[in-house]
Design a protein around this motif. Structure first.
Motif, PDB file in Angstrom:
ATOM      1  N   TYR A 203      38.880  28.960  -2.495  1.00 11.00           N
ATOM      2  CA  TYR A 203      40.122  29.622  -2.853  1.00 11.00           C
ATOM      3  C   TYR A 203      41.282  28.717  -2.471  1.00 11.00           C
ATOM      4  CZ  TYR A 203      42.640  33.919  -4.050  1.00 11.00           C
ATOM      5  OH  TYR A 203      43.411  34.862  -4.684  1.00 11.00           O
ATOM      6  N   PHE A 253      40.845  27.755  -6.408  1.00 13.95           N
ATOM      7  CA  PHE A 253      40.718  28.913  -7.291  1.00 13.95           C
ATOM      8  C   PHE A 253      41.661  30.012  -6.814  1.00 13.95           C
ATOM      9  CE2 PHE A 253      35.967  27.653  -7.778  1.00 13.95           C
ATOM     10  CZ  PHE A 253      36.343  26.557  -8.518  1.00 13.95           C
ATOM     11  N   VAL A 262      42.480  28.725 -17.108  1.00 14.95           N
ATOM     12  CA  VAL A 262      41.021  28.596 -17.000  1.00 14.95           C
ATOM     13  C   VAL A 262      40.515  27.659 -18.084  1.00 14.95           C
ATOM     14  CG1 VAL A 262      38.827  29.813 -17.224  1.00 14.95           C
ATOM     15  CG2 VAL A 262      40.677  30.846 -15.921  1.00 14.95           C
ATOM     16  N   LEU A 269      37.651  21.111 -13.642  1.00 19.92           N
ATOM     17  CA  LEU A 269      36.657  21.797 -12.826  1.00 19.92           C
ATOM     18  C   LEU A 269      35.237  21.344 -13.162  1.00 19.92           C
ATOM     19  CD1 LEU A 269      38.185  25.385 -12.852  1.00 19.92           C
ATOM     20  CD2 LEU A 269      38.271  23.713 -11.023  1.00 19.92           C
ATOM     21  N   VAL A 296      35.721  33.121  -5.991  1.00 16.79           N
ATOM     22  CA  VAL A 296      35.207  31.752  -6.162  1.00 16.79           C
ATOM     23  C   VAL A 296      33.818  31.795  -6.779  1.00 16.79           C
ATOM     24  CG1 VAL A 296      34.477  29.659  -4.961  1.00 16.79           C
ATOM     25  CG2 VAL A 296      36.593  30.796  -4.291  1.00 16.79           C
ATOM     26  N   ILE A 299      34.039  32.469 -10.498  1.00 14.73           N
ATOM     27  CA  ILE A 299      34.496  31.324 -11.289  1.00 14.73           C
ATOM     28  C   ILE A 299      33.407  30.261 -11.374  1.00 14.73           C
ATOM     29  CG2 ILE A 299      36.185  29.435 -11.413  1.00 14.73           C
ATOM     30  CD1 ILE A 299      38.228  31.339 -10.136  1.00 14.73           C
TER      31      ILE A 299
END
Length: 416
Positions: A203, A253, A262, A269, A296, A299
């Motif tokens: 995070y 995140f 995103v 990422l 997290v 994601i």
């Protein structure tokens, strides 16, 4: 600029988080913008959202008087605000208004440093602006020529602006494709390097950059601030065991990350997808550390980081935890597999963590006989560089190579 932060708490839309913690995070986001002075913040409890102005008329009037008294120039609403709501509230309050998506975009635009980061932020901003053309123009009654027989007032203006944005999006995507191809070449080059990649994820403001600096001796920007890191940074590290690894510090995140971001930052990422080990860094001193960890995990799952990639969980910021709670956390960590309490700031627990990371790569090895064609010299060279070749014999079509390797090395060989 003097700013005021509002966190709408909708009665029928309660998330797993407390609204007060959501407000605190929103204030931290606002503070991450340069030259921003947060002069007030509050949770606004709502039975339901009002389609025209988000809040009820009485609350809108009350907030107007408060903003006027505090000389507020910017209002930050921690949640989605429709273009119509934004236009109406800006008119009523006589201030500039940003919703959560707009605020995060502003921070990202201020922090992005690499060419790819800058392009991705621009792309995300354009896709956000395209949905808000209804409020971007105050001259909707004016059309560009014609008699106005076709369509409603201002329709041709909006369409022209949409076309301009779409053209800009196409141009940016072409530039981004070039940058991404260059990054892919770099990734391909790294695959040939016989060093495992360790990705630090977590995070935002969990202390990833501080841990990265502690592990690598680098001097990456590490502040008590949301989104201090946006662009991935990589450094080589020699572990105490003598093994060399590459450590990657990634963007933090956050819950309810705007959909535009995103999509735009997926390429950044994807460094995580290339990793041989994912180290999930948690701010264990945060009151909602568990909720942040779940965000997290969600994601990572959406990125496709599955059970096949080894993961460690690091409970960071032990130095901010009082002594009694620290003992309880340390005891709890010992009962859980692959959980390590540390303080990246003081160095507590770091040497043990490095030993564990080294041990992850000393995995069980299996022997296998593989056929390598004469034309595939690159893979053959990689096998020798990895030090996994036990024997090698020439055949009519290539080489019969006896190897002893880990599952990780086998995967990397297949991906070459």
């Amino acid at each position: 600029m003097r700013a005021y932060v509002l966190h709408p708490d909708i009665r029928n839309d309660r998330s797993r988080r407390l609204p007060e913690h959501g407000l605190a995070e929103a204030v931290s986001l606002a503070a991450a913008l340069p030259d921003m002075e947060v002069v007030g913040a509050e949770v606004v409890r709502l039975p339901r959202l009002q389609p025209g102005m988000l809040f009820g008329s009485g609350k809108v009037k009350e907030l107007h008087d408060k903003f006027h008294e505090l000389n507020v120039g910017l209002v930050l609403v921690d949640g989605p605000v429709s273009p119509v709501q934004q236009r109406n509230l800006e008119k009523e309050w006589e201030v500039k208004l940003l919703d959560r998506t707009g605020l995060i975009l502003e921070i990202f635009a201020d922090r992005a440093r690499t060419r790819e980061g800058v392009l991705q932020v621009e792309l995300a901003a354009l896709s956000y602006q395209r949905t808000r053309l209804v409020r971007a123009w105050t001259h909707l009654e004016r059309q560009r020529g014609g008699f106005g027989f076709v369509g409603g007032p201002g329709e041709t203006q909006i369409e022209a602006d949409r076309r301009a944005i779409d053209d800009q999006v196409i141009r940016l995507k072409r530039q981004l494709d070039k940058v991404v191809r260059t990054r892919e070449l770099h990734r391909a080059a790294r695959r040939k390097v016989p060093f495992p990649i360790v990705a630090l994820v977590g995070y935002t403001n969990a202390g990833k950059s501080t841990l990265f600096n502690r592990m690598t001796g680098a001097d990456v920007l590490a502040k008590d601030m949301l989104f201090a890191t946006l662009d991935p940074t990589m450094r080589g590290v020699m572990l105490p065991s003598g093994r060399k690894i590459i450590v990657s510090d990634t963007v933090g995140f956050i819950s309810d990350l705007p959909t535009q971001l995103v999509a735009a930052f997926r390429a950044t990422l994807e460094e995580v997808l290339e990793a041989d080990l994912v180290v999930h860094v948690r701010d264990i001193s945060h009151p909602e550390s568990g909720e942040q960890a779940q965000d997290v995990a969600d994601i990572l799952q959406s990125l496709g980081v599955g059970a096949g990639t080894p993961q460690l969980e690091v409970w960071n910021k032990l130095d901010l935890v009082d002594a009694s709670q620290r003992e309880a956390l340390t005891a709890q960590a010992t009962t859980r597999e692959r959980v390590f309490p540390v303080s990246a700031l003081t160095g507590e627990g770091i040497s043990h963590l490095l030993d564990v990371i080294s041990g992850v790569f000393d995995e069980e090895k299996t022997e296998r006989l593989i056929a390598v064609p004469f034309s595939d010299g690159r893979r053959r060279a990689w096998l020798h560089a990895e030090g996994v070749v036990l024997s090698e014999n020439a055949t009519d079509t290539g080489f019969a190579v006896q190897v002893r390797w880990t599952a990780r090395q086998e995967k990397r060989y297949r991906d070459l």
